[in-house]
Design a protein around this motif. Structure first.
Motif, mmCIF file in Angstrom:
data_model
loop_
_atom_site.group_PDB
_atom_site.id
_atom_site.type_symbol
_atom_site.label_atom_id
_atom_site.label_comp_id
_atom_site.label_asym_id
_atom_site.label_seq_id
_atom_site.Cartn_x
_atom_site.Cartn_y
_atom_site.Cartn_z
ATOM 1 N N GLN A 118 0.820 -1.220 0.000
ATOM 2 C CA GLN A 118 0.000 0.000 0.000
ATOM 3 C C GLN A 118 0.852 1.268 0.000
ATOM 4 O O GLN A 118 0.339 2.369 0.238
ATOM 5 C CB GLN A 118 -0.944 -0.009 1.210
ATOM 6 C CG GLN A 118 -1.822 -1.252 1.308
ATOM 7 C CD GLN A 118 -2.594 -1.528 0.028
ATOM 8 O OE1 GLN A 118 -3.067 -0.606 -0.648
ATOM 9 N NE2 GLN A 118 -2.721 -2.814 -0.332
ATOM 10 N N GLU A 119 2.136 1.133 -0.262
ATOM 11 C CA GLU A 119 3.014 2.298 -0.338
ATOM 12 C C GLU A 119 3.069 2.826 -1.768
ATOM 13 O O GLU A 119 2.445 2.277 -2.675
ATOM 14 C CB GLU A 119 4.426 1.900 0.135
ATOM 15 C CG GLU A 119 4.488 1.484 1.603
ATOM 16 C CD GLU A 119 5.866 0.997 2.003
ATOM 17 O OE1 GLU A 119 6.754 0.940 1.118
ATOM 18 O OE2 GLU A 119 6.044 0.651 3.186
ATOM 19 N N THR A 120 3.816 3.897 -1.972
ATOM 20 C CA THR A 120 4.050 4.398 -3.329
ATOM 21 C C THR A 120 5.357 3.808 -3.843
ATOM 22 O O THR A 120 6.225 3.413 -3.070
ATOM 23 C CB THR A 120 4.144 5.941 -3.349
ATOM 24 O OG1 THR A 120 5.187 6.348 -2.445
ATOM 25 C CG2 THR A 120 2.831 6.562 -2.919
ATOM 26 N N GLY A 121 5.481 3.765 -5.141
ATOM 27 C CA GLY A 121 6.674 3.174 -5.733
ATOM 28 C C GLY A 121 6.289 2.080 -6.710
ATOM 29 O O GLY A 121 5.174 2.057 -7.239
ATOM 30 N N GLU A 122 7.215 1.163 -6.955
ATOM 31 C CA GLU A 122 6.972 0.117 -7.943
ATOM 32 C C GLU A 122 6.929 -1.269 -7.317
ATOM 33 O O GLU A 122 7.492 -1.502 -6.244
ATOM 34 C CB GLU A 122 8.056 0.134 -9.026
ATOM 35 C CG GLU A 122 9.408 -0.378 -8.557
ATOM 36 C CD GLU A 122 10.403 -0.525 -9.697
ATOM 37 O OE1 GLU A 122 11.064 -1.591 -9.765
ATOM 38 O OE2 GLU A 122 10.532 0.416 -10.507
ATOM 39 N N ILE A 123 6.233 -2.153 -8.001
ATOM 40 C CA ILE A 123 6.319 -3.573 -7.701
ATOM 41 C C ILE A 123 7.062 -4.202 -8.873
ATOM 42 O O ILE A 123 6.649 -4.058 -10.031
ATOM 43 C CB ILE A 123 4.926 -4.211 -7.481
ATOM 44 C CG1 ILE A 123 5.073 -5.725 -7.229
ATOM 45 C CG2 ILE A 123 3.971 -3.948 -8.641
ATOM 46 C CD1 ILE A 123 3.786 -6.386 -6.760
ATOM 47 N N ALA A 124 8.196 -4.823 -8.580
ATOM 48 C CA ALA A 124 9.072 -5.350 -9.623
ATOM 49 C C ALA A 124 8.560 -6.715 -10.092
ATOM 50 O O ALA A 124 8.371 -7.629 -9.286
ATOM 51 C CB ALA A 124 10.497 -5.468 -9.109
ATOM 52 N N LEU A 125 8.341 -6.852 -11.392
ATOM 53 C CA LEU A 125 7.765 -8.066 -11.964
ATOM 54 C C LEU A 125 8.630 -8.571 -13.116
ATOM 55 O O LEU A 125 9.483 -7.839 -13.632
ATOM 56 C CB LEU A 125 6.348 -7.791 -12.483
ATOM 57 C CG LEU A 125 5.360 -7.177 -11.495
ATOM 58 C CD1 LEU A 125 4.088 -6.749 -12.216
ATOM 59 C CD2 LEU A 125 5.023 -8.169 -10.381
ATOM 60 N N PHE A 126 8.380 -9.802 -13.532
ATOM 61 C CA PHE A 126 9.048 -10.350 -14.713
ATOM 62 C C PHE A 126 8.045 -11.207 -15.487
ATOM 63 O O PHE A 126 6.987 -11.560 -14.974
ATOM 64 C CB PHE A 126 10.279 -11.190 -14.329
ATOM 65 C CG PHE A 126 9.941 -12.513 -13.687
ATOM 66 C CD1 PHE A 126 9.965 -13.685 -14.425
ATOM 67 C CD2 PHE A 126 9.587 -12.590 -12.348
ATOM 68 C CE1 PHE A 126 9.651 -14.908 -13.844
ATOM 69 C CE2 PHE A 126 9.272 -13.812 -11.753
ATOM 70 C CZ PHE A 126 9.298 -14.970 -12.503
#
Length: 293
Positions: A118-126
């Motif tokens: 629930q923070e700001t920023g990115e979720i790193a995915l592949f």
């Protein structure tokens, strides 16, 4: 006359022997398999297969697609993502059929805490456009983070270890290896979401066994079934003999620790038709019985 009869009988014998030789069935098994979790399903049969045949482990799916599409591939068993093989089957572009599903998903969200979602920023995915990306889109995780795709899971790991991302999606056993590496650097990471549970239906069919028509491998599949649906008997011994580097996996201790979370359970294709049907619908592929061995 006797000479003619003798010559005739000799020729008949040669033809007979040649005919028997050409009709003899070649049961040598040659397997191509992606590195990582799918290869673990083969450790109990590795010595048996490689005694006369071979098992090649490859990175990525390009070579798997090429071999599935070949008219005369040297491999009689190909382990590949189910959507890859099913797409070729639907288009009548392969001589292989589905025998069973090996893996049922090993994707997890790794992060500093569940609150980080629930923070700001990115979720790193592949895996954008592939199974990992499809699963992430399908489960619809409740998060305010912005999805950012990377070209490999290793790059996602780097984002987590450098704290450029507080949450990332990784497959086991890399997820646990990343958590351990973070701890060495004074960073606390943990598994905060099981993507298989989020998807439901006991996970999703992923790595699948495709068998070339005429291949005699029922006993081999039974042994894989027994190993993956038992207690992974002698896993430590197999890993020591084969080497985790050969399989494209981290240290044996991590592999053994994460074996249950890798969801490695062989299921004959006739016993999981509904799960396969539902999953392939995500790719607009209609499953039918002609795709089965």
């Amino acid at each position: 006359m006797k000479k003619i009869l003798s010559l005739f009988l000799s020729l008949l014998m040669i033809v007979s022997i040649t005919g028997c030789t050409s009709a003899k069935k070649d049961d040598t098994i040659k397997i191509i398999c992606p590195t990582g979790a799918p290869g673990l399903a083969l450790v109990s049969v590795y010595e048996e297969v490689t005694k006369e045949g071979k098992i090649d482990f490859v990175d990525g799916s390009d070579q798997l697609v090429a071999e599935l599409s070949k008219e005369n591939s040297e491999y009689n068993i190909i382990i590949a993502p189910i959507n890859v093989g099913a797409k070729l089957l639907a288009a009548n572009q392969t001589d292989y059929k589905m025998a069973g599903v090996l893996t049922w998903g090993n994707l997890y969200l790794v992060g500093t805490s569940e609150d980080a979602l629930q923070e700001t920023g990115e979720i790193a995915l592949f895996g954008q456009g592939a199974v990992p990306g499809m699963i992430y889109d399908q489960v619809n995780i409740d998060t305010t983070l912005t999805p950012q795709y990377y070209n490999s899971a290793t790059l996602v790991q780097q984002q987590l270890l450098s704290s450029n991302a507080h949450v990332g999606m990784l497959a086991e056993p890399l997820a646990t290896a990343t958590i351990a590496k973070a701890k060495e650097n004074g960073l606390t990471l943990s598994i905060i979401k099981d993507m298989q549970k989020e998807y439901g239906k006991d996970g999703y069919p992923q790595a699948t066994v495709f068998v070339k028509e005429g291949t005699n491998c029922d006993q081999l599949l039974e042994k894989i079934d027994d190993f993956t649906n038992g207690d992974y008997a002698n896993l430590d011994k197999y890993l020591e003999e084969i080497g985790t580097d050969t399989l494209g996996l981290p240290a044996a201790a991590i592999v053994e620790k994460t074996i249950e979370r890798q969801n490695l359970h062989y299921t004959a294709i006739e016993d999981c038709q509904q799960q396969v049907t539902d999953f392939l619908e995500l790719y607009q592929i209609k499953f039918n019985e002609n795709m089965m061995r």
